[in-house]
Design a protein around this motif. Sequence first.
Motif, PDB file in Angstrom:
ATOM      1  N   CYS A  97      -6.596  17.304  22.394  1.00 20.79           N
ATOM      2  CA  CYS A  97      -6.910  16.740  23.712  1.00 20.79           C
ATOM      3  C   CYS A  97      -5.684  16.709  24.609  1.00 20.79           C
ATOM      4  O   CYS A  97      -5.808  16.455  25.803  1.00 20.79           O
ATOM      5  CB  CYS A  97      -7.385  15.306  23.597  1.00 20.79           C
ATOM      6  SG  CYS A  97      -8.718  15.088  22.479  1.00 20.79           S
ATOM      7  N   LEU A  98      -4.515  16.875  24.016  1.00 21.78           N
ATOM      8  CA  LEU A  98      -3.285  16.699  24.789  1.00 21.78           C
ATOM      9  C   LEU A  98      -2.589  18.032  24.988  1.00 21.78           C
ATOM     10  O   LEU A  98      -2.636  18.905  24.130  1.00 21.78           O
ATOM     11  CB  LEU A  98      -2.340  15.748  24.047  1.00 21.78           C
ATOM     12  CG  LEU A  98      -2.868  14.327  23.834  1.00 21.78           C
ATOM     13  CD1 LEU A  98      -2.155  13.676  22.681  1.00 21.78           C
ATOM     14  CD2 LEU A  98      -2.695  13.525  25.090  1.00 21.78           C
ATOM     15  N   THR A 129      -4.264   8.766  16.066  1.00 24.09           N
ATOM     16  CA  THR A 129      -3.200   9.558  15.434  1.00 24.09           C
ATOM     17  C   THR A 129      -2.015   9.720  16.382  1.00 24.09           C
ATOM     18  O   THR A 129      -0.861   9.580  15.992  1.00 24.09           O
ATOM     19  CB  THR A 129      -3.721  10.950  15.049  1.00 24.09           C
ATOM     20  OG1 THR A 129      -4.958  10.780  14.396  1.00 24.09           O
ATOM     21  CG2 THR A 129      -2.764  11.681  14.147  1.00 24.09           C
ATOM     22  N   CYS A 130      -2.315  10.007  17.654  1.00 19.78           N
ATOM     23  CA  CYS A 130      -1.238  10.237  18.610  1.00 19.78           C
ATOM     24  C   CYS A 130      -0.375   9.001  18.747  1.00 19.78           C
ATOM     25  O   CYS A 130       0.849   9.080  18.777  1.00 19.78           O
ATOM     26  CB  CYS A 130      -1.816  10.646  19.956  1.00 19.78           C
ATOM     27  SG  CYS A 130      -3.057   9.522  20.586  1.00 19.78           S
ATOM     28  N   CYS A 139     -11.576  13.148  23.293  1.00 15.12           N
ATOM     29  CA  CYS A 139     -10.871  12.180  22.436  1.00 15.12           C
ATOM     30  C   CYS A 139     -11.842  11.404  21.548  1.00 15.12           C
ATOM     31  O   CYS A 139     -12.907  10.996  21.984  1.00 15.12           O
ATOM     32  CB  CYS A 139     -10.080  11.219  23.322  1.00 15.12           C
ATOM     33  SG  CYS A 139      -9.185   9.993  22.383  1.00 15.12           S
ATOM     34  N   ARG A 140     -11.442  11.209  20.274  1.00 18.22           N
ATOM     35  CA  ARG A 140     -12.279  10.450  19.343  1.00 18.22           C
ATOM     36  C   ARG A 140     -11.682   9.074  19.060  1.00 18.22           C
ATOM     37  O   ARG A 140     -12.075   8.425  18.103  1.00 18.22           O
ATOM     38  CB  ARG A 140     -12.412  11.213  18.012  1.00 18.22           C
ATOM     39  CG  ARG A 140     -13.089  12.540  18.135  1.00 18.22           C
ATOM     40  CD  ARG A 140     -14.576  12.341  18.383  1.00 18.22           C
ATOM     41  NE  ARG A 140     -15.097  13.482  19.121  1.00 18.22           N
ATOM     42  CZ  ARG A 140     -15.710  14.503  18.549  1.00 18.22           C
ATOM     43  NH1 ARG A 140     -15.857  14.541  17.271  1.00 18.22           N
ATOM     44  NH2 ARG A 140     -16.167  15.486  19.290  1.00 18.22           N
ATOM     45  N   LEU A 141     -10.661   8.711  19.817  1.00 15.36           N
ATOM     46  CA  LEU A 141      -9.976   7.421  19.644  1.00 15.36           C
ATOM     47  C   LEU A 141      -9.495   7.211  18.206  1.00 15.36           C
ATOM     48  O   LEU A 141      -9.655   6.138  17.635  1.00 15.36           O
ATOM     49  CB  LEU A 141     -10.906   6.279  20.072  1.00 15.36           C
ATOM     50  CG  LEU A 141     -11.291   6.299  21.550  1.00 15.36           C
ATOM     51  CD1 LEU A 141     -12.464   5.373  21.800  1.00 15.36           C
ATOM     52  CD2 LEU A 141     -10.137   5.906  22.433  1.00 15.36           C
ATOM     53  N   CYS A 142      -8.948   8.253  17.612  1.00 17.46           N
ATOM     54  CA  CYS A 142      -8.554   8.152  16.209  1.00 17.46           C
ATOM     55  C   CYS A 142      -7.172   7.546  16.037  1.00 17.46           C
ATOM     56  O   CYS A 142      -6.765   7.233  14.929  1.00 17.46           O
ATOM     57  CB  CYS A 142      -8.596   9.530  15.555  1.00 17.46           C
ATOM     58  SG  CYS A 142      -7.314  10.608  16.189  1.00 17.46           S
ATOM     59  N   PHE A 170      -4.113  14.625  29.486  1.00 21.01           N
ATOM     60  CA  PHE A 170      -5.002  14.059  28.472  1.00 21.01           C
ATOM     61  C   PHE A 170      -6.434  14.307  28.901  1.00 21.01           C
ATOM     62  O   PHE A 170      -6.793  14.076  30.061  1.00 21.01           O
ATOM     63  CB  PHE A 170      -4.727  12.547  28.350  1.00 21.01           C
ATOM     64  CG  PHE A 170      -5.746  11.820  27.544  1.00 21.01           C
ATOM     65  CD1 PHE A 170      -5.884  12.082  26.201  1.00 21.01           C
ATOM     66  CD2 PHE A 170      -6.571  10.873  28.136  1.00 21.01           C
ATOM     67  CE1 PHE A 170      -6.841  11.405  25.447  1.00 21.01           C
ATOM     68  CE2 PHE A 170      -7.520  10.200  27.391  1.00 21.01           C
ATOM     69  CZ  PHE A 170      -7.648  10.466  26.046  1.00 21.01           C
ATOM     70  N   CYS A 185      -2.610  15.595  17.457  1.00 27.66           N
ATOM     71  CA  CYS A 185      -4.008  15.354  17.835  1.00 27.66           C
ATOM     72  C   CYS A 185      -4.953  16.345  17.150  1.00 27.66           C
ATOM     73  O   CYS A 185      -4.851  17.548  17.345  1.00 27.66           O
ATOM     74  CB  CYS A 185      -4.174  15.454  19.346  1.00 27.66           C
ATOM     75  SG  CYS A 185      -5.874  15.237  19.859  1.00 27.66           S
ATOM     76  N   PRO A 186      -5.882  15.839  16.356  1.00 32.43           N
ATOM     77  CA  PRO A 186      -6.773  16.755  15.624  1.00 32.43           C
ATOM     78  C   PRO A 186      -7.765  17.460  16.556  1.00 32.43           C
ATOM     79  O   PRO A 186      -8.339  18.471  16.192  1.00 32.43           O
ATOM     80  CB  PRO A 186      -7.491  15.820  14.648  1.00 32.43           C
ATOM     81  CG  PRO A 186      -7.397  14.471  15.263  1.00 32.43           C
ATOM     82  CD  PRO A 186      -6.132  14.429  16.045  1.00 32.43           C
ATOM     83  N   LYS A 187      -7.991  16.901  17.738  1.00 25.85           N
ATOM     84  CA  LYS A 187      -8.978  17.479  18.660  1.00 25.85           C
ATOM     85  C   LYS A 187      -8.322  18.281  19.784  1.00 25.85           C
ATOM     86  O   LYS A 187      -9.010  18.732  20.695  1.00 25.85           O
ATOM     87  CB  LYS A 187      -9.819  16.343  19.279  1.00 25.85           C
ATOM     88  CG  LYS A 187     -10.674  15.627  18.280  1.00 25.85           C
ATOM     89  CD  LYS A 187     -11.883  16.465  17.956  1.00 25.85           C
ATOM     90  CE  LYS A 187     -12.440  16.004  16.618  1.00 25.85           C
ATOM     91  NZ  LYS A 187     -13.252  17.039  15.994  1.00 25.85           N
ATOM     92  N   TRP A 220      -7.515   4.713  26.538  1.00 27.90           N
ATOM     93  CA  TRP A 220      -6.339   5.450  26.064  1.00 27.90           C
ATOM     94  C   TRP A 220      -5.286   5.285  27.141  1.00 27.90           C
ATOM     95  O   TRP A 220      -5.544   5.533  28.320  1.00 27.90           O
ATOM     96  CB  TRP A 220      -6.705   6.914  25.892  1.00 27.90           C
ATOM     97  CG  TRP A 220      -5.669   7.776  25.271  1.00 27.90           C
ATOM     98  CD1 TRP A 220      -5.591   8.109  23.950  1.00 27.90           C
ATOM     99  CD2 TRP A 220      -4.591   8.451  25.920  1.00 27.90           C
ATOM    100  NE1 TRP A 220      -4.523   8.934  23.740  1.00 27.90           N
ATOM    101  CE2 TRP A 220      -3.879   9.156  24.929  1.00 27.90           C
ATOM    102  CE3 TRP A 220      -4.135   8.517  27.230  1.00 27.90           C
ATOM    103  CZ2 TRP A 220      -2.755   9.927  25.209  1.00 27.90           C
ATOM    104  CZ3 TRP A 220      -3.005   9.280  27.513  1.00 27.90           C
ATOM    105  CH2 TRP A 220      -2.329   9.977  26.510  1.00 27.90           C
ATOM    106  N   VAL A 235      -3.943   2.994  22.087  1.00 27.57           N
ATOM    107  CA  VAL A 235      -5.363   3.348  22.033  1.00 27.57           C
ATOM    108  C   VAL A 235      -6.143   2.093  21.655  1.00 27.57           C
ATOM    109  O   VAL A 235      -5.815   1.425  20.688  1.00 27.57           O
ATOM    110  CB  VAL A 235      -5.614   4.466  20.995  1.00 27.57           C
ATOM    111  CG1 VAL A 235      -7.072   4.872  20.986  1.00 27.57           C
ATOM    112  CG2 VAL A 235      -4.746   5.683  21.287  1.00 27.57           C
TER     113      VAL A 235
HETATM  114  S1  SF4 Z   1      -4.984  11.918  18.501  1.00 27.66           S
HETATM  115 FE1  SF4 Z   1      -6.269  12.986  20.009  1.00 27.66          FE
HETATM  116  S2  SF4 Z   1      -8.349  12.379  19.491  1.00 27.66           S
HETATM  117 FE2  SF4 Z   1      -6.989  10.944  18.423  1.00 27.66          FE
HETATM  118  S3  SF4 Z   1      -6.801   9.208  19.855  1.00 27.66           S
HETATM  119 FE3  SF4 Z   1      -5.097  10.585  20.290  1.00 27.66          FE
HETATM  120  S4  SF4 Z   1      -5.863  11.914  21.925  1.00 27.66           S
HETATM  121 FE4  SF4 Z   1      -7.629  10.934  21.044  1.00 27.66          FE
END
Ligand code: SF4
Lengths: 358, 117
Positions: free
Chosen positions: B88-89, B48-49, B43-46, B38, B84-86, B67, B60
């Motif tokens: 990060c994983l 989604t994950c 990460c935008r703390l969205c 990770f 994850c839209p960014k 996280w 989260v």
């Molecule tokens: S989906 Fe990606 S950006 Fe969103 S909280 Fe999880 S790790 Fe962070």
Amino acid sequence: MTVSVIPVGPQHPVFLEPFQLKLVVEDEVVSEALPRFGYVHRGLEALVVSKDFRQMTRVAERICGICSAIHGMTYCRAIEKLLGITPPPRAQMLRLVWSELHRMHSHLLWLGLFAEAMGFESLFMQIFRIRETVMDILEQTTGNRVIISVNVIGGVRRDLDAEGADGIRRALKKVAGDLERIRPVLVDDYSVRKRTEEKGILAKERAYELGAVGPVLRASGISQDIRRTGYGAYGELDFEPVVESGGDCQARCKVRYRELFQSMDLIRSGLDRLSDGEIQTKSKEKPEGEILVRSEQPRGEVVYYIRADGSKHLQRLRIRTPTFANMAALMDLLPGLDLADVPLVTLSLDPCIACTER
Amino acid sequence: MTSMLKILLKNGTGRYATRLYPAEAREPFAKNRADLSFDPGCCRLCKTCSRKCPTGAIEVDKENRTWKRDVFSCVFCGDCIEACPKSCLSFVARPPLPQKHHQQAVVYATVPERSKK
Ligand code: SF4
Ligand code: SF4
């Protein structure tokens, strides 16, 4: 004559999973058998109310460790039909390749356990050595050995590059050679034949009446294979079900042994016909309606029933596993057998209890 | 009988089928799903994950900017990675070392504040 009741299981060296047979024995000969289930019920079907339908794919994969890819694929096929989407041809072919690899490792596992149930430890080790090659291919191409988590709704998650396909071809060549080498042991060996021939004979008519499925049915001379209905990419490939006529343990062993070669053929032609393109069809819809889907697992036909009402949770998921269908046949086979043959005959049906109880 | 004997003789004289682990370990396959990495930086703390995770392994917390992933709950399915839209994983091929305590098996990361544009 003394009549005694012997409980076999739930912990028994031959049954790797907890399930019990109560055997009514008259002088070493079984006169009645009663099965007892429920030791590993996990309530997976009920999880549909708390997991959404995409997350349920991961649950479906975990219903059975040995044929996990096929459970996942069947679940995804059912949802895809409800959503009205078709996975791209490449994804369908990849699903076929991975399903057949799963069938191979399941059959090899069974062959090994069968050898062990006969008391043939060295053959067991030899077969598991062959199986390791198949497990390595799975790990190399998907990242996991057993629960490969490649099926997603609308296709597959991992792609296979040319190098991976070549790796599979090379490994299969090795497996085929190794399997050829053990053929004389499985088929001609004196002690193996003594243990398996004419043991637990399931006649053709009886197999049909009792609704046996999969290799058990094919070993009794009935040519039936759900893959022949042409679901997924199976329709593109030409193959005939493997059929034996003996109906005994030896015939069931031969069917599974020959199916290994059939699976290898299917994988090879699948890889040859692998088209380029997408591996996933995306859909944002929610499933609605009712559906029944069948697939051929290593143990036979599995049936998935799904009812959905257009929300993110399904209303009902119901699974009929092949072992459950074969239980009636087993109860018919056991009476009249010597007590010493019971473990081997039971194992010859390849019972998978974890998936039967879910 | 002789057929098995032949196989056994070949096994006895050939290479070992197993390795002397841990002295001789095989390199993990490149696509192995042995661990999940990770990257807090992106990460935008969205959440989604954590919504997509079938086992509820990810937590989260937006207020405290943390996280958390419970390694024992995670089944390495990869649903969070795809979601994850960014991006990060990602999966790591080398398995993590065994942990003595359950608490150590929770991956805990504080996500740094980002300067607002
Ligand atoms: S989906 Fe990606 S950006 Fe969103 S909280 Fe999880 S790790 Fe962070
Ligand atoms: S890999 Fe699967 S189980 Fe593990 S955290 Fe991600 S979504 Fe959850």
